[in-house]
Design a protein around this motif. Structure first.
Motif, mmCIF file in Angstrom:
data_model
loop_
_atom_site.group_PDB
_atom_site.id
_atom_site.type_symbol
_atom_site.label_atom_id
_atom_site.label_comp_id
_atom_site.label_asym_id
_atom_site.label_seq_id
_atom_site.Cartn_x
_atom_site.Cartn_y
_atom_site.Cartn_z
ATOM 1 N N GLU A 188 39.271 48.125 46.573
ATOM 2 C CA GLU A 188 39.182 47.753 45.176
ATOM 3 C C GLU A 188 39.508 46.295 44.907
ATOM 4 O O GLU A 188 38.791 45.614 44.177
ATOM 5 N N ARG A 189 40.587 45.820 45.523
ATOM 6 C CA ARG A 189 40.987 44.451 45.194
ATOM 7 C C ARG A 189 39.947 43.428 45.626
ATOM 8 O O ARG A 189 39.652 42.469 44.918
ATOM 9 N N LEU A 223 36.845 45.339 33.101
ATOM 10 C CA LEU A 223 36.927 45.684 34.521
ATOM 11 C C LEU A 223 38.075 46.650 34.792
ATOM 12 O O LEU A 223 37.980 47.534 35.632
ATOM 13 N N SER A 224 39.151 46.475 34.038
ATOM 14 C CA SER A 224 40.333 47.299 34.301
ATOM 15 C C SER A 224 40.078 48.768 33.977
ATOM 16 O O SER A 224 40.808 49.645 34.407
ATOM 17 N N LEU A 272 33.347 50.019 40.177
ATOM 18 C CA LEU A 272 33.365 48.578 40.442
ATOM 19 C C LEU A 272 32.413 48.248 41.596
ATOM 20 O O LEU A 272 31.680 47.265 41.562
ATOM 21 N N SER A 323 37.391 52.368 41.183
ATOM 22 C CA SER A 323 37.002 51.609 42.361
ATOM 23 C C SER A 323 35.517 51.823 42.701
ATOM 24 O O SER A 323 34.793 50.889 43.044
ATOM 25 N N ARG A 370 36.968 43.702 43.296
ATOM 26 C CA ARG A 370 37.314 43.076 42.023
ATOM 27 C C ARG A 370 37.244 41.557 42.133
ATOM 28 O O ARG A 370 36.713 40.863 41.271
ATOM 29 N N ARG A 371 37.768 41.040 43.244
ATOM 30 C CA ARG A 371 37.774 39.589 43.434
ATOM 31 C C ARG A 371 36.342 39.051 43.480
ATOM 32 O O ARG A 371 36.056 37.990 42.932
ATOM 33 N N GLU A 374 38.274 40.809 32.038
ATOM 34 C CA GLU A 374 39.398 41.466 32.705
ATOM 35 C C GLU A 374 39.613 42.862 32.102
ATOM 36 O O GLU A 374 39.806 43.847 32.811
ATOM 37 N N ARG A 387 49.179 45.850 40.609
ATOM 38 C CA ARG A 387 48.911 44.447 40.928
ATOM 39 C C ARG A 387 50.143 43.554 40.783
ATOM 40 O O ARG A 387 51.213 44.013 40.417
ATOM 41 N N GLU A 412 35.028 38.996 39.964
ATOM 42 C CA GLU A 412 35.665 37.906 39.232
ATOM 43 C C GLU A 412 35.100 36.555 39.661
ATOM 44 O O GLU A 412 34.923 35.657 38.845
#
Ligand SMILES: [Zn+2]
Length: 380
Positions: free
Chosen positions: A83-84, A55-56, A63, A60, A87-88, A52, A179, A91
């Motif tokens: 981005e979300r 990645l943070s 990633l 974008s 990211r998902r 985490e 977030r 993950e």
């Protein structure tokens, strides 16, 4: 739900977010971690790199690049701005022990016929959908927001925000703002306002920022309700399979007709459903559509990337794209004309110039180059 069913009772589910209803109605197939990698040290360290914290730190675009290395098919489906979702997917890869999301979805597709979810969990299921006409819905949304404000929404937000600020550092804050709760409707719209000092909140500027936040809250709520409707159409009416349940619409627009339109109707539907009789009202029609085709296309003229074939085809037909093409055509021709000796230009160039000029005249978007055309005509 399953435990209620096992006791021979009928579960009634009321409300809930799309995510909740989705996880309730459909199987989600969590993939098993792939055993071949589990003893591979290099691999374990790669997964650790995807922590985490690491990645943070990535943008974008970074990633997206990372995702293209571990899960190419998913990266092609995603625009670098998403981005979300990117990211998902990363993950998912990390948490599943190295299974690309695209692989897991492929497996799911083989089982349910759909790549984005598993099959229906229940073979018999009756769905009632409360709908409302647009104008009335907007009025209700506005009334609801007003009553939230009357009940002290803003004090609550201020209190939460100020307490939160006291417990964390500046860096954590800017990170966390993108977030969790801060992205929730009813919070994110008030960011700008909440970032003001106590004194500024009470100033004229503060009041303006606040009024703006209220308008944005109304807009987000309207958008959310549209999104919910889209979700329902897509998941339950367009992508259908053998056990797709019927969806019955109950129109709540006119509250004075609540008994006839909603209560009585719902009772009749459920009654017939329970007795396994013919339901006395029509279900919403199912309109199956094909799954979207993902394909990466770049429009060089507009400098845009498209991930879905349908969007790409729409773009080629769009006014915006055609306008860009005309401007680039025109610029290219102007260049050509500027550099060329007029007598060497051929009739085709002339026709093309005329055509562009006609389009421009019609659209009234650019100044017309009649002079240049006249020169050309005289020369030819
Ligand atoms: Zn284009």
């Amino acid at each position: 739900t399953e435990s209620v069913i096992s006791r021979s009772h009928l579960p009634f589910i009321v409300g809930g977010t799309n995510y909740y209803i989705e996880s309730l109605l459909f199987h989600l197939n969590p993939p098993n971690p792939s055993p071949e990698h589990s003893h591979d040290k290099q691999f374990t360290s790669l997964l650790n790199d995807l922590s985490e914290e690491n990645l943070s730190k990535l943008t974008s675009v970074q990633l997206h690049e990372l995702l293209s290395k571990i899960d190419k098919p998913t990266s092609i489906r995603r625009h670098p701005n998403e981005e979300r979702k990117i990211r998902r997917a990363i993950e998912f890869y990390r948490d599943s022990g190295g299974i690309p999301l695209s692989e897991a979805l492929k497996q799911q597709h083989a089982e349910s016929g759909f790549s984005y979810r598993g099959s229906f969990r229940f073979h018999r299921c009756c769905l009632l959908w409360l709908t409302c006409q647009k104008e009335e819905l907007e009025k209700r949304i506005n009334d609801r927001i007003k009553s939230m404000l009357d009940r002290g929404l803003i004090n609550e937000l201020e209190k939460f925000h100020d307490e939160y600020n006291q417990t964390c550092t500046q860096a954590e804050q800017s990170y966390n703002y993108t977030r969790g709760i801060f992205q929730a409707i009813g919070f994110k719209e008030f960011h700008d306002y909440l970032l003001l000092s106590n004194i500024k909140r009470k100033s004229e500027h503060g009041e303006k920022v606040f009024a703006n936040a209220i308008e944005r809250l109304k807009l987000s709520t309207r958008q959310y309700s549209k999104y919910q409707e889209k979700w329902l159409r897509m998941r339950l009416l367009q992508r259908v399979e053998k056990h797709s349940p019927n969806v019955y619409e109950l129109d709540t627009t006119n509250l004075s007709l609540w008994y006839e339109n909603v209560e009585q109707r719902a009772e009749a539907i459920i009654d017939a459903f329970l007795k396994d009789e013919k339901i006395p009202f029509d279900a919403l029609p199912k309109t199956p559509i094909d799954e979207p085709v993902y394909e990466q296309n770049t429009c060089l003229a507009c400098q845009r990337v498209f991930h879905m074939k349908s969007q790409w085809l729409d773009h080629l037909k769009s006014k915006q794209h055609k306008r860009v093409l005309r401007t680039t055509d025109r610029a290219a021709y102007r260049q050509k004309l500027n550099n060329a000796i007029p007598s060497l230009l051929n009739t085709l160039d002339l026709l093309e110039m005329k055509k562009i000029s006609e389009i421009e005249k019609k659209n009234d978007e650019f100044e017309i180059d009649n002079e240049m055309i006249e020169t050309l005509e005289n020369n030819n």
